[in-house]
Write a protein that holds these residues in place. Structure first.
Motif, mmCIF file in Angstrom:
data_model
loop_
_atom_site.group_PDB
_atom_site.id
_atom_site.type_symbol
_atom_site.label_atom_id
_atom_site.label_comp_id
_atom_site.label_asym_id
_atom_site.label_seq_id
_atom_site.Cartn_x
_atom_site.Cartn_y
_atom_site.Cartn_z
ATOM 1 N N GLU A 12 0.852 -1.193 0.000
ATOM 2 C CA GLU A 12 0.000 0.000 0.000
ATOM 3 C C GLU A 12 0.885 1.240 0.000
ATOM 4 O O GLU A 12 1.879 1.305 0.696
ATOM 5 N N THR A 89 -3.538 3.512 -1.950
ATOM 6 C CA THR A 89 -3.917 2.590 -3.020
ATOM 7 C C THR A 89 -4.965 1.585 -2.564
ATOM 8 O O THR A 89 -5.605 0.957 -3.397
ATOM 9 N N HIS A 90 -5.178 1.451 -1.246
ATOM 10 C CA HIS A 90 -6.136 0.476 -0.731
ATOM 11 C C HIS A 90 -7.333 1.066 -0.001
ATOM 12 O O HIS A 90 -8.341 0.386 0.164
ATOM 13 N N ALA A 109 -12.055 -1.048 -2.523
ATOM 14 C CA ALA A 109 -12.863 -2.117 -3.117
ATOM 15 C C ALA A 109 -14.357 -1.909 -2.871
ATOM 16 O O ALA A 109 -15.193 -2.417 -3.622
ATOM 17 N N ASP A 162 -8.869 1.010 -11.198
ATOM 18 C CA ASP A 162 -7.741 0.082 -11.177
ATOM 19 C C ASP A 162 -8.064 -1.148 -10.336
ATOM 20 O O ASP A 162 -7.730 -2.273 -10.706
ATOM 21 N N HIS A 163 -8.718 -0.903 -9.186
ATOM 22 C CA HIS A 163 -9.051 -2.028 -8.307
ATOM 23 C C HIS A 163 -10.073 -2.950 -8.964
ATOM 24 O O HIS A 163 -9.961 -4.170 -8.879
ATOM 25 N N SER A 164 -11.053 -2.371 -9.628
ATOM 26 C CA SER A 164 -12.079 -3.210 -10.278
ATOM 27 C C SER A 164 -11.494 -3.975 -11.472
ATOM 28 O O SER A 164 -11.984 -5.048 -11.816
ATOM 29 N N ILE A 168 -2.955 -2.723 -9.889
ATOM 30 C CA ILE A 168 -2.441 -1.944 -8.760
ATOM 31 C C ILE A 168 -1.507 -0.895 -9.348
ATOM 32 O O ILE A 168 -0.542 -1.224 -10.020
#
Length: 171
Positions: A12, A89-90, A109, A162-164, A168
């Motif tokens: 992260e 990023t998370h 998410a 990006d997450h979907s 990363i």
């Protein structure tokens, strides 16, 4: 700022870290100037002929000024300084509180929708209201006075996309 680096999970990274927009400090600053001016005028016009009562009157003016400065200037500044937003990023972390600390974290998410609103004065100042809809308990979080609102919105939306996509940092 509100999320120390040692609290980040493996892989992260911090994307953006910021306080609410400085416009929240305009009213406390105006209060500071007005209270200082009013107390200065009051101290100047207390006649020395009052003897010991003049001393008590000056002390009362100073005490009232300090109480008003604390309530209308110092406390709002502390609230502003101790409110922080960290986008990683998370997760998106919202931390508030001076004596008691409250932290909300929205996992990237779980973010469904990211939207922003700006009034005309906010567009001039580059801030606005960010609304983050998530699949969590609270459903929707409205964050006011976000600086560089379009950049924050773009970063958040990019991270959600990006997450979907299973990526990363665009990889």
């Amino acid at each position: 700022m509100t999320l120390p680096d040692h609290h980040l999970t493996q892989g992260e990274r911090r994307v953006r870290s910021f306080h609410p927009h400085w416009k929240r400090l305009i009213a406390p600053f105006i209060a500071l100037v007005l209270i200082a001016a009013a107390s200065g005028v009051a101290l100047y016009f207390i006649p020395a002929s009052w003897g010991d009562n003049a001393l008590y009157a000056r002390i009362a003016v100073v005490v009232v000024a300090l109480v008003l400065l604390t309530i209308w200037s110092f406390v709002p500044y502390l609230k502003w300084k101790n409110t922080g937003y960290v986008l990683t990023t998370h997760r998106f972390t919202i931390s508030t509180g001076v004596l008691n600390k409250s932290t909300d974290e929205i996992p990237i998410a779980k973010v469904n929708t990211v939207s922003s609103d700006q009034t005309f004065p906010e567009r001039l100042l580059g801030c606005g209201t960010l609304t983050v809809e998530s699949a969590g308990e609270r459903g929707e979080i409205v964050l006011r006075d976000i600086p560089k609102i379009q950049d924050v919105r773009t970063d958040l939306f990019r991270l959600v996309e990006d997450h979907s996509d299973g990526e990363i940092d665009g990889r």
